[in-house]
Write an enzyme that holds these catalytic residues in place. Structure first.
Site, mmCIF file in Angstrom:
data_model
loop_
_atom_site.group_PDB
_atom_site.id
_atom_site.type_symbol
_atom_site.label_atom_id
_atom_site.label_comp_id
_atom_site.label_asym_id
_atom_site.label_seq_id
_atom_site.Cartn_x
_atom_site.Cartn_y
_atom_site.Cartn_z
ATOM 1 N N ALA A 65 -0.417 -10.613 5.754
ATOM 2 C CA ALA A 65 -1.802 -11.032 5.567
ATOM 3 C C ALA A 65 -2.416 -10.160 4.473
ATOM 4 O O ALA A 65 -1.960 -9.042 4.220
ATOM 5 C CB ALA A 65 -2.562 -10.859 6.876
ATOM 6 N N GLY A 109 2.434 -10.769 8.487
ATOM 7 C CA GLY A 109 2.221 -12.216 8.544
ATOM 8 C C GLY A 109 3.319 -12.996 7.825
ATOM 9 O O GLY A 109 3.555 -14.166 8.139
ATOM 10 N N GLU A 112 5.985 -13.311 10.316
ATOM 11 C CA GLU A 112 5.479 -14.240 11.337
ATOM 12 C C GLU A 112 5.512 -15.679 10.823
ATOM 13 O O GLU A 112 5.789 -16.618 11.573
ATOM 14 C CB GLU A 112 4.064 -13.823 11.750
ATOM 15 C CG GLU A 112 4.077 -12.506 12.533
ATOM 16 C CD GLU A 112 2.705 -11.841 12.627
ATOM 17 O OE1 GLU A 112 2.057 -11.658 11.573
ATOM 18 O OE2 GLU A 112 2.274 -11.504 13.732
ATOM 19 N N GLU A 132 2.345 -3.652 10.750
ATOM 20 C CA GLU A 132 0.894 -3.597 10.975
ATOM 21 C C GLU A 132 0.429 -2.286 11.587
ATOM 22 O O GLU A 132 -0.688 -1.835 11.360
ATOM 23 C CB GLU A 132 0.457 -4.753 11.893
ATOM 24 C CG GLU A 132 0.508 -6.132 11.255
ATOM 25 C CD GLU A 132 1.836 -6.834 11.389
ATOM 26 O OE1 GLU A 132 2.856 -6.160 11.698
ATOM 27 O OE2 GLU A 132 1.877 -8.052 11.184
HETATM 28 N N1 CAA Z 1 -2.042 -7.691 1.088
HETATM 29 C C1 CAA Z 1 -2.642 -7.586 -0.097
HETATM 30 N N2 CAA Z 1 -1.999 -7.199 -1.226
HETATM 31 C C2 CAA Z 1 -0.699 -6.872 -1.116
HETATM 32 C C3 CAA Z 1 -0.006 -6.950 0.095
HETATM 33 C C4 CAA Z 1 -0.742 -7.389 1.251
HETATM 34 N N3 CAA Z 1 -0.153 -7.532 2.456
HETATM 35 N N4 CAA Z 1 1.261 -6.558 -0.105
HETATM 36 C C5 CAA Z 1 1.361 -6.244 -1.413
HETATM 37 N N5 CAA Z 1 0.169 -6.445 -2.043
HETATM 38 C C6 CAA Z 1 -0.151 -6.236 -3.449
HETATM 39 C C7 CAA Z 1 -0.287 -4.746 -3.776
HETATM 40 O O1 CAA Z 1 -1.574 -4.281 -3.441
HETATM 41 C C8 CAA Z 1 -0.016 -4.763 -5.254
HETATM 42 O O2 CAA Z 1 -1.192 -5.194 -5.921
HETATM 43 P P1 CAA Z 1 -1.640 -4.486 -7.316
HETATM 44 O O3 CAA Z 1 -0.526 -4.782 -8.266
HETATM 45 O O4 CAA Z 1 -2.921 -5.196 -7.651
HETATM 46 O O5 CAA Z 1 -1.785 -3.040 -7.024
HETATM 47 C C9 CAA Z 1 1.011 -5.850 -5.431
HETATM 48 O O6 CAA Z 1 0.916 -6.669 -4.255
HETATM 49 C C10 CAA Z 1 2.424 -5.318 -5.507
HETATM 50 O O7 CAA Z 1 2.643 -4.496 -4.378
HETATM 51 P P2 CAA Z 1 3.195 -2.983 -4.488
HETATM 52 O O8 CAA Z 1 2.775 -2.362 -5.779
HETATM 53 O O9 CAA Z 1 2.809 -2.284 -3.228
HETATM 54 O O10 CAA Z 1 4.762 -3.271 -4.543
HETATM 55 P P3 CAA Z 1 5.944 -2.312 -4.063
HETATM 56 O O11 CAA Z 1 7.206 -2.923 -4.555
HETATM 57 O O12 CAA Z 1 5.668 -0.873 -4.444
HETATM 58 O O13 CAA Z 1 5.907 -2.333 -2.457
HETATM 59 C C11 CAA Z 1 5.746 -3.447 -0.301
HETATM 60 C C12 CAA Z 1 6.195 -3.553 -1.778
HETATM 61 C C13 CAA Z 1 6.607 -2.407 0.424
HETATM 62 C C14 CAA Z 1 5.939 -4.817 0.323
HETATM 63 C C15 CAA Z 1 4.260 -3.005 -0.247
HETATM 64 O O14 CAA Z 1 3.514 -3.851 -1.107
HETATM 65 C C16 CAA Z 1 3.654 -3.089 1.120
HETATM 66 O O15 CAA Z 1 3.887 -2.241 1.954
HETATM 67 N N6 CAA Z 1 2.805 -4.121 1.353
HETATM 68 C C17 CAA Z 1 2.079 -4.287 2.597
HETATM 69 C C18 CAA Z 1 2.966 -4.749 3.734
HETATM 70 C C19 CAA Z 1 2.176 -4.843 5.014
HETATM 71 O O16 CAA Z 1 1.634 -3.890 5.519
HETATM 72 N N7 CAA Z 1 2.083 -6.083 5.588
HETATM 73 C C20 CAA Z 1 1.353 -6.339 6.790
HETATM 74 C C21 CAA Z 1 -0.020 -6.825 6.464
HETATM 75 S S1 CAA Z 1 -1.068 -6.949 7.883
HETATM 76 C C22 CAA Z 1 -0.659 -8.414 8.608
HETATM 77 O O17 CAA Z 1 0.169 -9.154 8.135
HETATM 78 C C23 CAA Z 1 -1.432 -8.697 9.862
HETATM 79 C C24 CAA Z 1 -0.930 -9.779 10.711
HETATM 80 O O18 CAA Z 1 0.059 -9.744 11.408
HETATM 81 C C25 CAA Z 1 -1.704 -10.952 10.805
#
Ligand code: CAA
Length: 258
Positions: A65, A109, A112, A132
């Site tokens: 998400a 998400g 999921e 999360e």
């Molecule tokens: N939401 C918003 N933006 C996201 C995102 C997310 N879940 N995941 C990645 N992005 C964005 C980053 O902010 C980044 O944007 P910018 O270029 O503008 O800075 C871009 O995508 C590229 O990401 P990274 O620079 O972080 O890429 P990376 O290769 O270094 O890392 C990753 C990849 C390990 C997947 C890392 O992006 C990450 O940890 N992302 C978040 C994963 C996460 O926590 N997901 C759970 C979300 S909460 C959820 O889903 C709730 C639910 O169950 C309903």
């Protein structure tokens, strides 16, 4: 005009649906989920489509998400809007088989969403997780319910409580994923599987999906009765007569999908 967040094309009786927010690793915001639901519902209602493949980019199926969109939300915001619930429930009601073709990250998400699909085929670079907990929340789109059903309690607890990622091989061993293929063969493999499914009689495909899903939601005796009644119902179709006649005549069936 801004670019579509979800792309789609059809190949014969198969629809290919691609999440198209690659710069944000296909983070799932409201607009993307709205578009995804609209596209899937359109294919679901199209008699010319027998199966759907849902995919992302080489780097990410979906990284979860949208954290930037969620960060300022209050309890009142998410509770009153039933954040994601409505559309997510609607996605669950898609009746045609959906194959998730997962390359790269399928996190939160994104994992999921893959689990909401009927089959997951993974590229060898796929990584699954429910991170999360690192954000001070828990999975909210079904992760705490579908992951234990897919991989068992111990591994689900491990993934959800530690936020660690699981690679494609581990996901296949655990039963989350049905096949792992080299990344450059992912789409072909998923499209071929979808083409095979779409060549089967559509009513039997839809009933098979409903029956397998019933296995998760009903006691065994109710599930067995549900299966048996659907099995009986298929004897009312022309495709059942044709499928069995073709076997007896040692030829391929010509299904009418009705
Ligand atoms: N939401 C918003 N933006 C996201 C995102 C997310 N879940 N995941 C990645 N992005 C964005 C980053 O902010 C980044 O944007 P910018 O270029 O503008 O800075 C871009 O995508 C590229 O990401 P990274 O620079 O972080 O890429 P990376 O290769 O270094 O890392 C990753 C990849 C390990 C997947 C890392 O992006 C990450 O940890 N992302 C978040 C994963 C996460 O926590 N997901 C759970 C979300 S909460 C959820 O889903 C709730 C639910 O169950 C309903």
């Amino acid at each position: 005009m801004s670019e579509a967040l979800v792309l789609t094309e059809t190949r014969g009786r198969v629809a290919l649906v691609t999440l198209n927010r690659p710069k944000a690793l296909n983070a799932l915001n409201d607009a993307l989920i709205d578009e995804l639901f609209a596209v899937l519902r359109r294919h679901d209602q199209d008699d010319g489509i027998g199966a759907i493949v849902l995919t992302g980019s080489e780097k990410a199926f979906a990284a979860g998400a949208d954290i930037a969109a969620m960060q300022p939300m209050t309890f009142q915001d998410v509770y009153k809007s039933d954040y994601i619930g409505g559309n997510w429930e609607a996605l669950r009601r898609i009746r045609k088989p959906v194959i998730a073709a997962v390359a790269g990250y399928a996190l939160g998400g994104g994992c999921e969403l893959a689990m909401l699909c009927d089959i997951i085929i993974a590229a060898d670079n796929a990584r699954f997780g429910q991170p999360e907990i690192k954000l001070g929340i828990i999975p909210g789109f079904g992760g705490t319910q579908r992951l234990p059903r897919a991989v068992g309690k111990a591994k689900a607890m491990d993934l959800i409580l530690t936020a660690r990622m699981m690679d494609a091989e581990e996901a296949e061993r655990a039963g989350l994923v049905s096949r792992v293929v080299p990344a450059d063969r992912l789409l072909d493999e998923a499209l071929n599987a979808a083409t095979v499914i779409a060549s089967m009689s559509l009513p039997s495909v839809m009933m098979a999906k409903e029956c397998v899903n019933a296995a998760y939601e009903s006691p065994l005796h109710e599930g067995l009765l549900f299966e048996r009644r659907n099995f009986h119902a298929l004897f009312s179709t022309q495709d059942q007569k044709e499928g069995m006649q073709a076997f007896l005549e040692k030829r391929q069936p010509v299904f009418r999908h009705e």
